[in-house]
Design an enzyme around this catalytic site. Structure first.
Site, mmCIF file in Angstrom:
data_model
loop_
_atom_site.group_PDB
_atom_site.id
_atom_site.type_symbol
_atom_site.label_atom_id
_atom_site.label_comp_id
_atom_site.label_asym_id
_atom_site.label_seq_id
_atom_site.Cartn_x
_atom_site.Cartn_y
_atom_site.Cartn_z
ATOM 1 N N GLN A 30 -36.804 -11.632 46.522
ATOM 2 C CA GLN A 30 -36.171 -11.495 45.207
ATOM 3 C C GLN A 30 -35.648 -12.854 44.731
ATOM 4 O OE1 GLN A 30 -33.560 -8.191 46.304
ATOM 5 N NE2 GLN A 30 -33.031 -9.296 48.171
ATOM 6 N N GLU A 104 -30.796 -4.929 56.667
ATOM 7 C CA GLU A 104 -30.949 -5.703 55.425
ATOM 8 C C GLU A 104 -32.351 -6.311 55.398
ATOM 9 O OE1 GLU A 104 -29.233 -6.751 52.455
ATOM 10 O OE2 GLU A 104 -31.214 -7.689 52.283
ATOM 11 N N ASP A 136 -36.955 -3.476 56.512
ATOM 12 C CA ASP A 136 -36.937 -2.607 55.334
ATOM 13 C C ASP A 136 -36.222 -1.314 55.737
ATOM 14 O OD1 ASP A 136 -39.453 -1.667 52.883
ATOM 15 O OD2 ASP A 136 -37.473 -0.802 53.305
ATOM 16 N N GLY A 137 -35.206 -0.952 54.984
ATOM 17 C CA GLY A 137 -34.393 0.216 55.355
ATOM 18 C C GLY A 137 -35.199 1.491 55.446
ATOM 19 N N ASP A 154 -26.162 0.718 50.599
ATOM 20 C CA ASP A 154 -25.600 -0.289 49.692
ATOM 21 C C ASP A 154 -26.771 -1.110 49.142
ATOM 22 O OD1 ASP A 154 -23.418 -3.201 50.118
ATOM 23 O OD2 ASP A 154 -24.078 -2.108 48.330
ATOM 24 N N PRO A 161 -37.452 -4.318 45.817
ATOM 25 C CA PRO A 161 -37.368 -3.814 47.207
ATOM 26 C C PRO A 161 -36.451 -2.596 47.354
ATOM 27 C CG PRO A 161 -36.245 -5.950 46.991
ATOM 28 C CD PRO A 161 -36.965 -5.710 45.702
HETATM 29 N N1 SAM Z 1 -23.304 -3.802 45.076
HETATM 30 C C1 SAM Z 1 -24.724 -3.910 44.758
HETATM 31 C C2 SAM Z 1 -25.134 -2.840 43.786
HETATM 32 O O1 SAM Z 1 -24.373 -1.898 43.595
HETATM 33 O O2 SAM Z 1 -26.218 -2.977 43.209
HETATM 34 C C3 SAM Z 1 -25.540 -3.947 46.013
HETATM 35 C C4 SAM Z 1 -25.283 -5.219 46.755
HETATM 36 S S1 SAM Z 1 -26.210 -5.587 48.165
HETATM 37 C C5 SAM Z 1 -26.327 -7.288 47.942
HETATM 38 C C6 SAM Z 1 -27.843 -4.958 47.869
HETATM 39 C C7 SAM Z 1 -28.723 -5.330 49.043
HETATM 40 O O3 SAM Z 1 -29.809 -4.407 49.221
HETATM 41 C C8 SAM Z 1 -29.393 -6.719 48.915
HETATM 42 O O4 SAM Z 1 -28.908 -7.555 49.931
HETATM 43 C C9 SAM Z 1 -30.899 -6.434 49.073
HETATM 44 O O5 SAM Z 1 -31.577 -7.463 49.743
HETATM 45 C C10 SAM Z 1 -30.849 -5.143 49.868
HETATM 46 N N2 SAM Z 1 -32.083 -4.353 49.842
HETATM 47 C C11 SAM Z 1 -32.862 -4.066 48.770
HETATM 48 N N3 SAM Z 1 -33.917 -3.304 49.151
HETATM 49 C C12 SAM Z 1 -33.795 -3.086 50.494
HETATM 50 C C13 SAM Z 1 -34.559 -2.364 51.459
HETATM 51 N N4 SAM Z 1 -35.682 -1.714 51.102
HETATM 52 N N5 SAM Z 1 -34.133 -2.347 52.754
HETATM 53 C C14 SAM Z 1 -32.990 -2.997 53.111
HETATM 54 N N6 SAM Z 1 -32.214 -3.714 52.246
HETATM 55 C C15 SAM Z 1 -32.613 -3.742 50.938
#
Ligand code: SAM
Length: 282
Positions: A30, A104, A136-137, A154, A161
């Site tokens: 990203q 993450e 990947d979650g 979160d 992603p």
């Molecule tokens: N507070 C924010 C919101 O409400 O949108 C979320 C913050 S946190 C930084 C979001 C995280 O999700 C990011 O670090 C991103 O890299 C992660 N992320 C996105 N898709 C993902 C996936 N498929 N598996 C694991 N992590 C993921």
């Protein structure tokens, strides 16, 4: 560039006056920018969407971590999907959990938030109970043979992603790896501006869990009114845990919060009528 403009919606934008851009790069997953702004100190944006700000991160991180953990009442194994800034991890580790696993997808988020916004994780990444998994979650929850009492999603919004973290398959995997009284909470956007997201999530969670719904929090930089956080549990009594029991357990933690209180915990499940209507919309 003197203003950072978030263009999450076609018809509504918010702008932050930029003091200084600290980092801006495309990771493997990203576009990542961290900048300073007079109103909210440091801000992380991913693919042009505000993720976390030093100014108001406490609202969201406290509510995701404490509502889920104190509703369950005896959480020992917690799973965070996403959460790369470390704020939810920080709040979960204020509870006497045995382990908190964070999955993450983008190591760049962890690395850069530790470097430029260390006060958000505040040492949580170095806590011996913290286990950081880069994956990947959706894959992790489908393949793990471990069980969790609380799962906190979160994630970013359902674009890029983060999209897979809003699917029925993902929620079904979460259900599979929950312990018998398990709880799942999710980031579910701002229903006034993302109504379909709420309707879809409710439809998917209701099919899989005996108790599915939402609770709300007012996060200034998630514009458009209340932010909804998804709620699902295998034990309906978790959501109805009395405020007295929550307060007793919360007081024992001896922690200071800036948004969460046991009373806000209970009140946050009282939804505005327009949100209730979105839940039942076909
Ligand atoms: N507070 C924010 C919101 O409400 O949108 C979320 C913050 S946190 C930084 C979001 C995280 O999700 C990011 O670090 C991103 O890299 C992660 N992320 C996105 N898709 C993902 C996936 N498929 N598996 C694991 N992590 C993921």
């Amino acid at each position: 560039m003197t203003w950072f403009e978030e263009k999450l919606y076609d018809h509504w934008r918010q702008s932050f006056k930029i003091g200084r851009v600290l980092f801006h790069e495309k990771t493997d997953f990203q576009d990542l920018v961290i900048f300073e702004t007079p109103g909210f100190q440091r801000v992380l944006a991913l693919d042009g969407i505000i993720q976390v700000t030093q100014g108001d991160e406490f609202v969201y991180h406290e509510m995701l971590a404490h509502v889920s953990t104190l509703a369950h009442g005896d959480a020992r194994a917690v799973l965070i999907i996403g959460g790369g800034d470390g704020g939810v991890l920080r709040e979960v580790l204020r509870h006497p959990v045995e382990r908190c696993t964070m999955v993450e997808i983008d190591p760049g988020v962890i690395e850069l938030c530790r470097k430029f916004m260390p006060d958000i994780s505040r040492g949580a990444f170095d806590d011996p109970r913290a286990e950081i998994v880069i994956a990947d979650g959706v894959k992790y929850v489908a393949e793990t043979d471990r069980k969790f009492d609380v799962i906190i999603v979160d994630s970013t919004d359902p674009i890029g992603p983060g999209e897979v973290l809003f699917t029925e398959a993902f929620y079904a995997s979460c259900r599979r790896i929950l312990t018998e009284r398990g709880v799942v909470v999710t980031q579910n956007g701002v229903p006034f501006l993302q109504p379909e997201e709420l309707t879809t999530t409710h439809r998917r969670l209701s099919k899989l869990f005996p108790d599915a719904g939402f609770f709300v929090a007012a996060v200034p930089t998630y514009v458009g009114g209340f932010m909804t956080l998804g709620w699902a549990s295998l034990d309906p009594s978790n959501r109805a845990r009395p405020v007295e029991a929550i307060r007793e357990q919360f007081t024992k933690l001896q922690i200071n919060t800036r948004y969460y209180t046991p009373e806000i915990h209970v009140a946050s499940f009282a939804l505005p009528k327009y949100v209730q209507d979105l839940m039942t919309k076909e």
